[in-house]
Design an enzyme around this catalytic site. Structure first.
Site, PDB file in Angstrom:
ATOM      1  N   SER A  31       0.861  -1.313  -0.170  1.00  0.00           N
ATOM      2  CA  SER A  31       0.018  -0.050  -0.135  1.00  0.00           C
ATOM      3  C   SER A  31       0.803   1.281   0.092  1.00  0.00           C
ATOM      4  CB  SER A  31      -0.849  -0.036   1.234  1.00  0.00           C
ATOM      5  OG  SER A  31      -1.610   1.185   1.454  1.00  0.00           O
ATOM      6  N   ASP A  34      -7.177   3.260  -3.388  1.00  0.00           N
ATOM      7  CA  ASP A  34      -7.852   3.166  -2.264  1.00  0.00           C
ATOM      8  C   ASP A  34      -8.271   4.582  -2.221  1.00  0.00           C
ATOM      9  OD1 ASP A  34      -8.869   2.805   0.332  1.00  0.00           O
ATOM     10  OD2 ASP A  34      -7.236   1.856   1.150  1.00  0.00           O
ATOM     11  N   GLU A  92     -11.021   0.450  -3.843  1.00  0.00           N
ATOM     12  CA  GLU A  92     -11.341   0.237  -2.347  1.00  0.00           C
ATOM     13  C   GLU A  92     -11.938   1.537  -1.782  1.00  0.00           C
ATOM     14  OE1 GLU A  92      -7.754  -1.104  -0.180  1.00  0.00           O
ATOM     15  OE2 GLU A  92      -8.792  -0.973   1.700  1.00  0.00           O
ATOM     16  N   ASP A 115     -13.874  -1.688   2.449  1.00  0.00           N
ATOM     17  CA  ASP A 115     -13.212  -1.750   3.764  1.00  0.00           C
ATOM     18  C   ASP A 115     -13.817  -1.178   4.935  1.00  0.00           C
ATOM     19  OD1 ASP A 115     -11.131  -1.364   5.700  1.00  0.00           O
ATOM     20  OD2 ASP A 115      -9.461  -0.080   4.529  1.00  0.00           O
ATOM     21  N   LYS A 136      -9.880  -7.035   7.963  1.00  0.00           N
ATOM     22  CA  LYS A 136      -8.987  -6.602   8.568  1.00  0.00           C
ATOM     23  C   LYS A 136      -9.316  -6.837  10.068  1.00  0.00           C
ATOM     24  CE  LYS A 136      -7.373  -2.000   6.542  1.00  0.00           C
ATOM     25  NZ  LYS A 136      -8.023  -0.513   6.576  1.00  0.00           N
ATOM     26  N   GLY A 156      -4.276  -4.244   5.857  1.00  0.00           N
ATOM     27  CA  GLY A 156      -3.232  -3.906   7.073  1.00  0.00           C
ATOM     28  C   GLY A 156      -3.530  -2.400   7.746  1.00  0.00           C
TER      29      GLY A 156
HETATM   30  O1  OSB Z   1      -7.143   1.843   4.260  1.00  0.00           O
HETATM   31  O2  OSB Z   1      -6.364   0.119   4.177  1.00  0.00           O
HETATM   32  C1  OSB Z   1      -6.493   1.253   4.800  1.00  0.00           C
HETATM   33  C2  OSB Z   1      -3.393   2.127   6.721  1.00  0.00           C
HETATM   34  C3  OSB Z   1      -4.038   2.834   7.716  1.00  0.00           C
HETATM   35  C4  OSB Z   1      -5.547   3.000   7.989  1.00  0.00           C
HETATM   36  C5  OSB Z   1      -6.134   2.541   6.663  1.00  0.00           C
HETATM   37  C6  OSB Z   1      -5.483   1.739   5.794  1.00  0.00           C
HETATM   38  C7  OSB Z   1      -3.878   1.938   5.861  1.00  0.00           C
HETATM   39  C8  OSB Z   1      -3.204   1.395   4.563  1.00  0.00           C
HETATM   40  C9  OSB Z   1      -1.985   0.529   4.889  1.00  0.00           C
HETATM   41  O3  OSB Z   1      -3.841   1.131   3.707  1.00  0.00           O
HETATM   42  C10 OSB Z   1      -1.754  -0.820   5.028  1.00  0.00           C
HETATM   43  C11 OSB Z   1      -0.392  -1.191   5.551  1.00  0.00           C
HETATM   44  O4  OSB Z   1       0.644  -1.148   4.871  1.00  0.00           O
HETATM   45  O5  OSB Z   1      -0.447  -1.682   6.748  1.00  0.00           O
HETATM   46 MG    MG Z   2      -8.286   0.723   3.030  1.00  0.00          MG
END
Ligand code: OSB
Ligand code: MG
Length: 380
Positions: free
Chosen positions: A136, A189, A214, A239, A263, A291
């Site tokens: 990401s 995303d 996303e 998500d 998640k 994540g």
């Molecule tokens: O939307 O998936 C998400 C990080 C913090 C809050 C929301 C998100 C994210 C990421 C990072 O996309 C995912 C990672 O590398 O842990």
């Molecule tokens: Mg997300």
């Protein structure tokens, strides 16, 4: 399970590089680690993945700390716990507070797996020996910097690359990436930054053959997502909108999306994650492990759950070195050829560096789980 005591630690970990999403920039994690102990001296670890501020969801580290101490722990202290699923059941009367619940339940899952002599992946029913890894990438100041990051990720072997978008950093930026990387598996995303007024934007993004959009629309929406999904070819992945297997069932039934990001923290724990995995697997719907910029402890939980068969797409489970100068587990999580080897040792399958954890701890409190409630020990 003979749980004897539980400790909640609050610590700060500086991130290697700031991470920007449509809701803000994170430079460090302000997080909780839960430790649960048994009478044989075994420890289970869980991580609370909430952010320092309630900008991704309504939970934040401070609210989780209060929820655990005031509302969740009292329900566990007086109860007989035979299996980690009992934690999920005992906490069910408390609404939401999913990240707080998941931190507790995760620690109990790790402890239970260790007591059974099983890896956490085996304990949760995982079948894969390796999991596919995606990356990401946060919002970068310029397209050139983003393209450089994507290029580095492609070279590192990531199986798919997710790019954060936000109003003003969307169509032209994604077009530029697609021009540079015509055959790479990429996705966007939005972290709920758009509304149905932006329909034409998503129809234009549709031309770029992205793996998925996303969470394009509001964090609490599954109705407008249905209208958007009906108007684009690109699958929508939910998500923020999904906090339970029931949420997932309703969203899929409505046609509000075609992919689910699971998640553990957002859905209240491993037990609920297993329910969503089963729902998706039986319905032939793709799912993957999201994540939350976890330390090695939360990352190890993610790797374990991603080993379930229903996690059909690469997850946001990049290796430790992507986030931390030094992780709090050893060995660190490493990636080879775009995959992480699912550990086979008991529980998480990584050792927690207890001295480092102690040093990073800013405050903590412990409760005795074998005595009546009045004996709670707070050390601030
Ligand atoms: O939307 O998936 C998400 C990080 C913090 C809050 C929301 C998100 C994210 C990421 C990072 O996309 C995912 C990672 O590398 O842990
Ligand atoms: Mg997300």
């Amino acid at each position: 399970m003979k749980l004897t005591s539980l400790t909640v630690r609050r610590l700060t970990m500086e991130m290697l590089t700031p991470f920007t999403t449509s809701f803000g920039t994170q430079t460090h994690r302000d997080l909780l680690i839960v430790e649960v102990h048994d009478d044989a001296g075994t420890t289970g670890y869980g991580e609370c993945v909430a952010g320092a501020e309630p900008t991704y969801s309504e939970e934040a580290t401070s609210t989780c700390q209060v929820a655990i101490a005031e509302y969740l722990l009292p329900r566990i202290r007086s109860a007989v716990v035979a299996h980690p699923e009992d934690i999920s059941r005992l906490l069910a009367p408390i609404k939401r507070n999913t990240m707080a619940k998941a931190a507790l339940e995760g620690a109990v899952w790790d402890l239970w797996a260790k007591q059974q002599g099983l890896s956490l992946a085996q304990a949760v029913g995982g079948t894969k020996e390796r999991v596919d890894v995606g990356l990401s990438i946060g919002i970068k100041p310029s397209d050139a910097e983003l393209i450089e990051s994507v290029g580095a990720a492609v070279d590192a072997g990531y199986k798919r690359i997710k790019i954060k978008i936000a109003p003003g950093r969307d169509l032209e930026m994604m077009r530029a990436v697609r021009r540079e990387f015509p055959d790479t598996a990429i996705m966007a995303d939005a972290n709920s930054a758009y509304t149905l007024d932006d329909l034409e934007l998503f129809q234009a993004l549709d031309e770029l053959d992205l793996m998925m959009f996303e969470q394009p629309l509001a964090h609490d929406d599954i109705v407008d997502h249905r209208h958007l999904q009906a108007a684009v070819r690109t699958p929508i992945c939910l998500d923020e909108s999904i906090h339970s297997a029931e949420d997932a069932r309703k969203a899929l039934e409505l046609g509000s999306g075609r992919i689910i990001n699971i998640k553990i923290g957002r859905v209240g724990g491993i037990t609920e994650s297993q329910r969503i995995e089963k729902l998706c697997r039986e319905a032939g719907v793709d799912a993957w492990c999201g994540g939350m910029l976890e330390t090695g402890i939360g990352r190890a939980h993610n790797v374990a759950i991603a080993s379930l068969a229903g996690f059909t797409l690469p997850g946001d489970t990049a290796p430790s070195a992507r986030y931390w100068a030094e992780d709090i587990i050893e060995p660190e999580v490493v990636m080879e050829h775009g995959q992480i080897q699912v550990p086979t040792g008991p529980g998480l399958g990584y050792q927690v560096k207890t001295e480092m954890l102690e040093m990073l701890t800013k405050e903590s409190f412990s409760v005795n789980l074998t005595e009546p409630a009045e004996t709670a020990q707070a050390e601030h």
